[in-house]
Design an enzyme around this catalytic site. Structure first.
Site, PDB file in Angstrom:
ATOM      1  N   LYS A 112      24.550  13.057   2.251  1.00 40.74           N
ATOM      2  CA  LYS A 112      25.979  13.243   2.051  1.00 40.74           C
ATOM      3  C   LYS A 112      26.689  14.631   2.201  1.00 40.74           C
ATOM      4  CE  LYS A 112      26.098   9.513  -1.289  1.00 40.74           C
ATOM      5  NZ  LYS A 112      26.222   9.192  -2.939  1.00 40.74           N
ATOM      6  N   LYS A 197      22.682   0.392   4.601  1.00 43.29           N
ATOM      7  CA  LYS A 197      22.739  -0.481   3.365  1.00 43.29           C
ATOM      8  C   LYS A 197      24.377  -0.974   3.290  1.00 43.29           C
ATOM      9  CE  LYS A 197      22.810   1.261  -1.163  1.00 43.29           C
ATOM     10  NZ  LYS A 197      22.415   1.757  -2.293  1.00 43.29           N
ATOM     11  N   LYS A 200      29.076   0.728  -1.238  1.00 41.52           N
ATOM     12  CA  LYS A 200      30.299   0.551  -2.027  1.00 41.52           C
ATOM     13  C   LYS A 200      31.121   1.916  -1.588  1.00 41.52           C
ATOM     14  CE  LYS A 200      28.281   1.654  -6.356  1.00 41.52           C
ATOM     15  NZ  LYS A 200      28.340   3.069  -6.222  1.00 41.52           N
TER      16      LYS A 200
END
Ligand code: TRP
Length: 331
Positions: A112, A197, A200
């Site tokens: 990230k 993955k 969201k």
């Protein structure tokens, strides 16, 4: 009796991956005699660039969806992280327990941080300390089990290390928790990019099915899922991730074995149609209930208020005892 704690981050609309990998397991866990706490971890949503109005909206929506998915406020404690001060209070003590190197080694941080840096946003300090706050979420309740997806395993390991270290240095204070993972579909992959993955936080990509998607949208996304160039339906996650993901989803929806389900198909079309039907039927009752609850925000607010009260009553004495143990003077 084991105490269970898990959290959902309001950084995006909840996906089929969240539902199969987490939420549905929570609903099942709640049926057992254990005590379960489920938390909308809104403080965690502030670790990357965020829009205040969106975080507020998504937090409310996540809580509403959890109730729509079947969590019952009589059997579990559903609350919002920022409503209970003990998380932030304990996080600081755990920052004094963790090391800088330990946090920089976290895989999710590295990924990230690289992404934030690449987009010129800069990396918030809280992105580095995020797993410590997560450890505080868990340890403040003397949690025994943490049902999470595979991607959170490393963070739960860190939580265990911090609990053991704190207990050794300052005297027994925290329960050492363990992560639990659902057997099937712990990891639902993106339909367009089956090696990553179904997230969201990413944008509303064509490979992501959201819990609140209209049935037509679900069908479209499933029918367009990438499969593998090789024909034939076999379950080989490493070599054929696209087909394996569809079989995993079908298995998770219908309760079969992915490898055995593969035998029933000769082509991708029929498999995709069945997956689409299964997902639409799985999500239908959740969508209906969500619409009812969304029309009645007072009910959801009351559930969250009561939940925060119960959560505080558990966490407060635990965090107070950690303050005493680490050497802070009693007020
Ligand atoms: N980090 C988790 C995620 O991204 C969310 C989370 C925060 C969590 N605190 C938690 C999960 C405590 C379990 C327990 O999905």
């Amino acid at each position: 009796m084991t105490r269970i704690f898990s959290g959902v981050k309001p950084t995006g609309h909840l996906t089929l991956g969240n539902y199969l990998g987490a939420v549905r397991q929570w609903v099942a866990a709640e049926q057992e005699p254990d005590e379960a706490l489920f938390c909308v971890v809104d403080l965690h949503a502030l670790t990357v660039e965020h829009d205040p109005a969106r975080v507020r909206r998504l937090s409310r929506q996540a809580a509403t969806l959890l109730l729509a998915a079947g969590l019952t406020p009589e059997k579990c404690t559903l609350f919002v992280q920022s409503h209970v001060d003990e998380h932030a209070r304990l996080s600081y003590l755990l920052e004094c327990t963790a090391s800088d190197g330990e946090l920089r080694r976290m895989v999710q941080y590295k990924e990230k941080a690289a992404k934030a840096q690449g987009s010129g946003e800069g990396v918030r300090l809280s992105l580095l300390t995020y797993p410590v706050l997560m450890a505080a979420d868990i340890l403040a309740y003397r949690t025994g089990e943490v049902p999470v997806g595979e991607d959170q395993r490393q963070h739960v390991e860190l939580t265990r290390d911090l609990a053991v270290r704190f207990n050794q240095r300052y005297g027994y204070t925290f329960t050492v928790p363990k992560a639990t993972h659902p057997v099937v579909a712990a990891r639902v992959m993106d339909l367009q990019d089956p090696r990553s993955k179904m997230g969201k936080s990413g944008d509303a990509g064509p490979g992501v099915v959201f819990i609140l998607d209209e049935p037509e949208a679900v069908r479209k996304k499933v029918m367009r899922a990438v499969t593998d160039s090789d024909g034939g339906v076999v379950y080989e996650p490493a070599a054929r991730p696209g087909v394996a993901n569809l079989l995993d989803i079908l298995a998770a929806c219908t309760g079969g074995e992915p490898a055995a389900l593969a035998d029933g198909y000769t082509g991708y079309g029929a498999l995709k149609r069945d997956v689409a039907d299964a997902v639409v039927e799985l999500l239908r009752p959740v969508r209906v209930r969500h619409a009812e609850l969304a029309a009645d925000p007072g009910t959801v607010e009351a559930v969250l208020r009561a939940g925060a009260g119960r959560a505080r009553a558990i966490a407060r004495p635990v965090v107070d005892s950690a303050y005493r143990a680490i050497g802070l003077l009693e007020p």
